[in-house]
Write a protein that holds these residues in place. Structure first.
Motif, PDB file in Angstrom:
ATOM      1  N   GLN A   1       0.842  -1.195   0.000  1.00 23.78           N
ATOM      2  CA  GLN A   1       0.000   0.000   0.000  1.00 23.78           C
ATOM      3  C   GLN A   1       0.883   1.253   0.000  1.00 23.78           C
ATOM      4  O   GLN A   1       0.612   2.209  -0.727  1.00 23.78           O
ATOM      5  CB  GLN A   1      -0.914  -0.003   1.232  1.00 23.78           C
ATOM      6  N   ARG A   2       1.929   1.238   0.789  1.00 29.39           N
ATOM      7  CA  ARG A   2       2.846   2.375   0.834  1.00 29.39           C
ATOM      8  C   ARG A   2       3.560   2.557  -0.505  1.00 29.39           C
ATOM      9  O   ARG A   2       3.769   3.668  -0.965  1.00 29.39           O
ATOM     10  CB  ARG A   2       3.847   2.190   1.966  1.00 29.39           C
ATOM     11  N   MET A   3       3.937   1.440  -1.167  1.00 24.17           N
ATOM     12  CA  MET A   3       4.593   1.523  -2.470  1.00 24.17           C
ATOM     13  C   MET A   3       3.639   2.097  -3.517  1.00 24.17           C
ATOM     14  O   MET A   3       4.050   2.899  -4.356  1.00 24.17           O
ATOM     15  CB  MET A   3       5.096   0.150  -2.911  1.00 24.17           C
ATOM     16  N   LEU A   4       2.380   1.695  -3.473  1.00 26.21           N
ATOM     17  CA  LEU A   4       1.399   2.231  -4.419  1.00 26.21           C
ATOM     18  C   LEU A   4       1.216   3.735  -4.205  1.00 26.21           C
ATOM     19  O   LEU A   4       1.050   4.491  -5.167  1.00 26.21           O
ATOM     20  CB  LEU A   4       0.068   1.492  -4.284  1.00 26.21           C
ATOM     21  N   THR A   5       1.263   4.161  -2.952  1.00 25.42           N
ATOM     22  CA  THR A   5       1.171   5.593  -2.661  1.00 25.42           C
ATOM     23  C   THR A   5       2.383   6.328  -3.217  1.00 25.42           C
ATOM     24  O   THR A   5       2.246   7.379  -3.852  1.00 25.42           O
ATOM     25  CB  THR A   5       1.051   5.841  -1.137  1.00 25.42           C
ATOM     26  N   LEU A   6       3.571   5.771  -3.017  1.00 26.55           N
ATOM     27  CA  LEU A   6       4.781   6.392  -3.565  1.00 26.55           C
ATOM     28  C   LEU A   6       4.692   6.474  -5.081  1.00 26.55           C
ATOM     29  O   LEU A   6       5.002   7.514  -5.674  1.00 26.55           O
ATOM     30  CB  LEU A   6       6.031   5.608  -3.147  1.00 26.55           C
ATOM     31  N   GLN A   7       4.244   5.405  -5.717  1.00 25.88           N
ATOM     32  CA  GLN A   7       4.106   5.401  -7.168  1.00 25.88           C
ATOM     33  C   GLN A   7       3.157   6.508  -7.629  1.00 25.88           C
ATOM     34  O   GLN A   7       3.444   7.226  -8.593  1.00 25.88           O
ATOM     35  CB  GLN A   7       3.599   4.047  -7.653  1.00 25.88           C
ATOM     36  N   ARG A   8       2.053   6.655  -6.938  1.00 20.90           N
ATOM     37  CA  ARG A   8       1.091   7.706  -7.282  1.00 20.90           C
ATOM     38  C   ARG A   8       1.703   9.089  -7.108  1.00 20.90           C
ATOM     39  O   ARG A   8       1.503   9.979  -7.923  1.00 20.90           O
ATOM     40  CB  ARG A   8      -0.166   7.559  -6.412  1.00 20.90           C
ATOM     41  N   LEU A   9       2.513   9.260  -6.059  1.00 21.85           N
ATOM     42  CA  LEU A   9       3.083  10.572  -5.769  1.00 21.85           C
ATOM     43  C   LEU A   9       4.191  10.987  -6.742  1.00 21.85           C
ATOM     44  O   LEU A   9       4.382  12.176  -6.972  1.00 21.85           O
ATOM     45  CB  LEU A   9       3.626  10.599  -4.338  1.00 21.85           C
ATOM     46  N   VAL A  10       4.916  10.021  -7.306  1.00 20.26           N
ATOM     47  CA  VAL A  10       5.994  10.396  -8.223  1.00 20.26           C
ATOM     48  C   VAL A  10       5.510  10.589  -9.657  1.00 20.26           C
ATOM     49  O   VAL A  10       6.250  11.119 -10.487  1.00 20.26           O
ATOM     50  CB  VAL A  10       7.167   9.373  -8.222  1.00 20.26           C
ATOM     51  N   ARG A  11       4.281  10.175  -9.944  1.00 18.35           N
ATOM     52  CA  ARG A  11       3.741  10.357 -11.292  1.00 18.35           C
ATOM     53  C   ARG A  11       3.209  11.776 -11.466  1.00 18.35           C
ATOM     54  O   ARG A  11       2.585  12.320 -10.563  1.00 18.35           O
ATOM     55  CB  ARG A  11       2.606   9.380 -11.548  1.00 18.35           C
ATOM     56  N   PRO A  12       3.420  12.347 -12.637  1.00 13.57           N
ATOM     57  CA  PRO A  12       2.834  13.671 -12.901  1.00 13.57           C
ATOM     58  C   PRO A  12       1.319  13.576 -12.887  1.00 13.57           C
ATOM     59  O   PRO A  12       0.782  12.549 -13.287  1.00 13.57           O
ATOM     60  CB  PRO A  12       3.346  14.023 -14.294  1.00 13.57           C
ATOM     61  N   PRO A  13       0.589  14.591 -12.468  1.00 10.66           N
ATOM     62  CA  PRO A  13       1.127  15.819 -11.886  1.00 10.66           C
ATOM     63  C   PRO A  13       1.657  15.557 -10.479  1.00 10.66           C
ATOM     64  O   PRO A  13       1.107  14.737  -9.739  1.00 10.66           O
ATOM     65  CB  PRO A  13      -0.077  16.750 -11.845  1.00 10.66           C
ATOM     66  N   LEU A  14       2.724  16.226 -10.162  1.00 12.15           N
ATOM     67  CA  LEU A  14       3.372  16.001  -8.875  1.00 12.15           C
ATOM     68  C   LEU A  14       2.465  16.377  -7.718  1.00 12.15           C
ATOM     69  O   LEU A  14       1.590  17.224  -7.844  1.00 12.15           O
ATOM     70  CB  LEU A  14       4.669  16.799  -8.795  1.00 12.15           C
ATOM     71  N   ALA A  15       2.729  15.758  -6.595  1.00 13.46           N
ATOM     72  CA  ALA A  15       1.901  15.943  -5.406  1.00 13.46           C
ATOM     73  C   ALA A  15       2.248  17.259  -4.706  1.00 13.46           C
ATOM     74  O   ALA A  15       2.888  17.271  -3.666  1.00 13.46           O
ATOM     75  CB  ALA A  15       2.098  14.767  -4.464  1.00 13.46           C
ATOM     76  N   LEU A  16       1.823  18.355  -5.279  1.00 13.01           N
ATOM     77  CA  LEU A  16       2.141  19.665  -4.707  1.00 13.01           C
ATOM     78  C   LEU A  16       1.291  19.984  -3.489  1.00 13.01           C
ATOM     79  O   LEU A  16       1.605  20.894  -2.736  1.00 13.01           O
ATOM     80  CB  LEU A  16       1.966  20.756  -5.772  1.00 13.01           C
ATOM     81  N   HIS A  17       0.226  19.217  -3.280  1.00 17.22           N
ATOM     82  CA  HIS A  17      -0.660  19.450  -2.143  1.00 17.22           C
ATOM     83  C   HIS A  17      -0.077  18.895  -0.835  1.00 17.22           C
ATOM     84  O   HIS A  17      -0.567  19.200   0.238  1.00 17.22           O
ATOM     85  CB  HIS A  17      -2.028  18.817  -2.405  1.00 17.22           C
ATOM     86  N   ILE A  18       0.982  18.109  -0.934  1.00 14.04           N
ATOM     87  CA  ILE A  18       1.598  17.522   0.251  1.00 14.04           C
ATOM     88  C   ILE A  18       2.597  18.515   0.826  1.00 14.04           C
ATOM     89  O   ILE A  18       3.308  19.194   0.091  1.00 14.04           O
ATOM     90  CB  ILE A  18       2.312  16.208  -0.103  1.00 14.04           C
ATOM     91  N   ALA A  19       2.673  18.567   2.152  1.00 15.45           N
ATOM     92  CA  ALA A  19       3.630  19.462   2.800  1.00 15.45           C
ATOM     93  C   ALA A  19       4.555  18.640   3.684  1.00 15.45           C
ATOM     94  O   ALA A  19       4.308  17.474   3.958  1.00 15.45           O
ATOM     95  CB  ALA A  19       2.884  20.501   3.636  1.00 15.45           C
ATOM     96  N   GLY A  20       5.624  19.252   4.118  1.00 16.40           N
ATOM     97  CA  GLY A  20       6.503  18.637   5.096  1.00 16.40           C
ATOM     98  C   GLY A  20       7.610  17.795   4.497  1.00 16.40           C
ATOM     99  O   GLY A  20       7.982  17.946   3.330  1.00 16.40           O
ATOM    100  N   PRO A  21       8.149  16.874   5.309  1.00 14.12           N
ATOM    101  CA  PRO A  21       9.312  16.104   4.895  1.00 14.12           C
ATOM    102  C   PRO A  21       9.066  15.195   3.692  1.00 14.12           C
ATOM    103  O   PRO A  21       9.968  14.951   2.902  1.00 14.12           O
ATOM    104  CB  PRO A  21       9.682  15.277   6.121  1.00 14.12           C
ATOM    105  N   LEU A  22       7.837  14.709   3.524  1.00 15.82           N
ATOM    106  CA  LEU A  22       7.535  13.861   2.377  1.00 15.82           C
ATOM    107  C   LEU A  22       7.665  14.666   1.084  1.00 15.82           C
ATOM    108  O   LEU A  22       8.305  14.227   0.126  1.00 15.82           O
ATOM    109  CB  LEU A  22       6.126  13.265   2.494  1.00 15.82           C
ATOM    110  N   ARG A  23       7.103  15.846   1.058  1.00 18.53           N
ATOM    111  CA  ARG A  23       7.211  16.698  -0.135  1.00 18.53           C
ATOM    112  C   ARG A  23       8.670  17.056  -0.402  1.00 18.53           C
ATOM    113  O   ARG A  23       9.116  17.050  -1.538  1.00 18.53           O
ATOM    114  CB  ARG A  23       6.381  17.961   0.032  1.00 18.53           C
ATOM    115  N   GLU A  24       9.412  17.376   0.648  1.00 17.29           N
ATOM    116  CA  GLU A  24      10.817  17.738   0.479  1.00 17.29           C
ATOM    117  C   GLU A  24      11.628  16.569  -0.086  1.00 17.29           C
ATOM    118  O   GLU A  24      12.475  16.751  -0.955  1.00 17.29           O
ATOM    119  CB  GLU A  24      11.412  18.199   1.814  1.00 17.29           C
TER     120      GLU A  24
END
Length: 135
Positions: free
Chosen positions: A80-103
């Motif tokens: 589940q965590r890997m699927l989330t990472l996959q979703r986050l690295v695909r365009p459009p980028l996850a600009l709505h996320i803040a904090g250390p994950l976004r960084e």
């Protein structure tokens, strides 16, 4: 001998070890006499199909950033965590996320290396050897 060894010796002080000095001298002679077409080839730094030192460093930075990002993703299972990472690295980028994950994700893209979007490649980068399928 490799470029990282040379850089380390140059950064550590003015004197090079005899092995590094000989390597540089022999490579310079091979290049100057036309035995090798490039200085990289003369020094044996890059063989066909190998990445340059800069590319290897960019990949190392990208992988570290993706591993950091993965550690900041919460979920019930590794998949589940890997699927989330996959979703986050695909365009459009996850600009709505803040904090250390976004960084961490931003660092992966700033590395200059291609950021893969396939699940299998992300597993290879993020998961330590042998732990696949543990969640």
């Amino acid at each position: 001998m490799d470029i990282e060894t040379l850089l380390a010796e140059l950064e550590n002080g003015p004197a090079l070890s005899p092995q590094v000095a000989r390597w540089l001298h022999d490579g310079a002679v091979r290049f100057a006499t036309g035995e090798a077409r490039t200085l990289c080839a003369a020094l044996g730094l890059r063989r066909r199909g190998q990445s340059s030192a800069a590319t290897r460093q960019a990949l190392k930075r990208r992988n570290a950033a993706l591993q950091r990002a993965f550690r900041h993703i919460v979920g019930e299972s590794t998949r589940q965590r890997m699927l989330t990472l996959q979703r986050l690295v695909r365009p459009p980028l996850a600009l709505h996320i803040a904090g250390p994950l976004r960084e961490a994700l931003a660092d992966a893209y700033r590395s200059g290396a291609y950021v893969p979007t396939s699940l299998s490649r992300l597993y290879e980068i993020v998961e330590p050897e042998g732990s696949r399928g543990s969640g």
